[in-house]
Design a protein around this motif. Structure first.
Motif, PDB file in Angstrom:
ATOM      1  N   GLU A  38       0.820  -1.213   0.000  1.00  0.00           N
ATOM      2  CA  GLU A  38       0.000   0.000   0.000  1.00  0.00           C
ATOM      3  C   GLU A  38       0.850   1.258   0.000  1.00  0.00           C
ATOM      4  OE1 GLU A  38      -3.384   0.479   2.380  1.00  0.00           O
ATOM      5  OE2 GLU A  38      -3.921  -1.652   2.446  1.00  0.00           O
ATOM      6  N   ASN A  84       0.667   3.924  -3.065  1.00  0.00           N
ATOM      7  CA  ASN A  84       0.040   5.228  -2.851  1.00  0.00           C
ATOM      8  C   ASN A  84       1.018   6.346  -2.491  1.00  0.00           C
ATOM      9  OD1 ASN A  84      -2.544   4.041  -3.232  1.00  0.00           O
ATOM     10  ND2 ASN A  84      -2.546   3.338  -1.103  1.00  0.00           N
ATOM     11  N   GLN A  85       2.176   5.996  -1.915  1.00  0.00           N
ATOM     12  CA  GLN A  85       3.076   7.056  -1.436  1.00  0.00           C
ATOM     13  C   GLN A  85       4.530   6.799  -1.815  1.00  0.00           C
ATOM     14  OE1 GLN A  85       1.074   7.226   2.839  1.00  0.00           O
ATOM     15  NE2 GLN A  85       2.234   9.101   2.459  1.00  0.00           N
TER      16      GLN A  85
END
Length: 451
Positions: free
Chosen positions: A241, A245-246
């Motif tokens: 994740e 996303n980052q």
């Protein structure tokens, strides 16, 4: 998502958390630093006697770099379980892994006894050390920051940061005491083992403190929300994740840390070999100079972290990064004077700049990621910077000096990486933040990256 409000921890609980973060981290970094000192002073003849003195030093620093290759793996694995089952258990595990590896190094037979298996086992245990310290930083930082009351995340986060120079101070004191007490011949032959074996006692002290620490209140809130809302459970694969996303935040965070970590390891490890073998200074003189620098570094970490709570992370981080570029440009020219007062000046200047870029880092990295991904995200960014920075710095510095037996190539290398990290700091601290540690009472709950 509605966050569970977490009240500031009780005073005694907060003190134990800060003590556990500082002491445990200091013990782990003590283990890590005594390896660097031994690599600079004795591992060459003990484990690589078939090489020339210069090649032996290069080979022992290469084994030093192996630990950095393991650090991202340790960060990923312990970050995964730290986000899934809790911060505290990973802190206990990382300290145990590090202690077993360090004690094992102190018991290793040398090349003269078991031949090629000696460096093979040395590299293996160094790799295990890397796994332990790779999972240490994220857990220690989050336990401190996530227990912090409103407006004091920088200060709380500085305690595990101070554990790094704390470990360096402890390592220097032990090495200095053993070296002076035994003399050069005995120290080189067997005395170097004492600091490694002493780690076993320090690990026990650290574990006693850490076992009694309460779990992070923010992680406890995440677990509670898991029970209340099926869609708010901890991520099954936090690292996936984070990277989905980052990934930009992870890369920028790693970039901000490259210079601090690389120059820090030049400061802590390479200068010991440089001062004794190139400048002709005594081992004890260099250990004392490094000790003074480490003490200054510790104070600078605390001061810059407190300042970041008051004026913002960005102002402190950018100012420190600019200063680090300047310090990198003059550090080796000052060292080359071979004058002890000038050496002290160089180390004091560098220590202040290193502290200014390391003090606010814990809070800043923690504010980049939501609680359920924070261990994985902050650890990955930190360890990425470590492997690209300190992981290769002593080896690169040794090789650069070997080009023409001058220090200016090392200076150029340090200035370039410091400039690169400065750019990353400028970009990262301008990016908007949608999350941070869970809100607490008071108007200071919003992350203050912009300053």
């Amino acid at each position: 998502m509605t966050r569970t409000n977490t009240s500031p921890p009780a005073r005694t609980s907060a003190r134990r958390v800060l003590l556990g973060s500082f002491v445990g981290t200091a013990v782990e970094w003590y283990d890590y630093f005594i390896y660097g000192m031994a690599a600079a002073l004795v591992f060459g003849p003990q484990f690589f006697p078939q090489f020339s003195p210069a090649a032996g030093t290069l080979a022992s620093f290469a084994t030093y770099s192996v630990g950095f290759a393991a650090r991202p793996l340790g960060g990923i694995v312990m970050g995964h379980f730290g986000d899934r089952i809790g911060r505290k258990s990973m802190l206990v595990l990382s300290l145990t892994v590090m202690g077993l590896a360090t004690t094992g190094i102190g018991l290793l037979p040398t090349y003269d006894t078991i031949g090629v298996w000696a460096p093979v086992l040395l590299v293996t245990l160094r790799f295990v050390q890397g796994l332990g310290v790779g999972g240490e930083w994220g857990g220690a930082v989050l336990m401190a920051v996530e227990h912090a009351p409103a407006g004091r995340r920088g200060f709380y986060g500085s305690f595990p940061q101070m554990g790094v120079p704390g470990g360096l101070i402890l390592a220097n004191l032990v090495f200095l005491s053993v070296s002076q007490g035994l003399g050069t011949a005995a120290f080189t032959e067997w005395g170097w083992r004492i600091p490694f074996l002493a780690s076993a006692l320090l690990i026990v002290v650290g574990l006693v403190i850490r076992v009694g620490i309460e779990e992070s209140p923010e992680f406890a809130a995440v677990k509670q929300e898991k029970q209340e809302k099926a869609d708010e459970r901890p991520a099954r694969l936090p690292i996936v994740e984070v990277l989905r996303n980052q990934w930009r935040d992870v890369l920028l965070a790693g970039g901000t840390f490259i210079a601090n970590n690389a120059i820090g390891y030049i400061f802590m490890a390479y200068t010991l070999a440089y001062g004794t073998k190139v400048l002709g200074l005594s081992r004890n003189t260099m250990l004392v100079v490094i000790l003074v620098g480490a003490a200054t570094w510790l104070v600078a970490i605390a001061g810059s972290a407190i300042l970041s709570d008051r004026v913002g992370r960005r102002r402190v981080f950018v100012s420190g990064s600019v200063g680090l570029v300047a310090a990198a440009a003059v550090f080796f020219p000052l060292l080359d004077s071979a004058s002890v007062p000038v050496l002290l000046l160089a180390f004091l200047l560098m220590a202040v700049m290193l502290g200014s870029t390391y003090g606010p880092q814990a809070a800043l990295f923690s504010e980049l990621f939501p609680a359920k991904l924070r261990y994985s995200g902050s650890s990955l960014g930190y360890q990425l910077g470590a492997i690209l920075g300190g992981g290769i710095a002593p080896t690169v510095a040794t090789a650069l000096y070997g080009i023409n037996n001058q220090s200016w190539p090392i200076t150029l290398y340090l200035v370039l990486i410091a400039s690169f990290s400065l750019v990353c700091v400028l970009v990262l601290t301008r990016r908007p933040r949608d999350h941070g540690p869970a809100p607490q009472a008071g108007p200071e709950q919003v992350p203050t990256l912009q300053g």
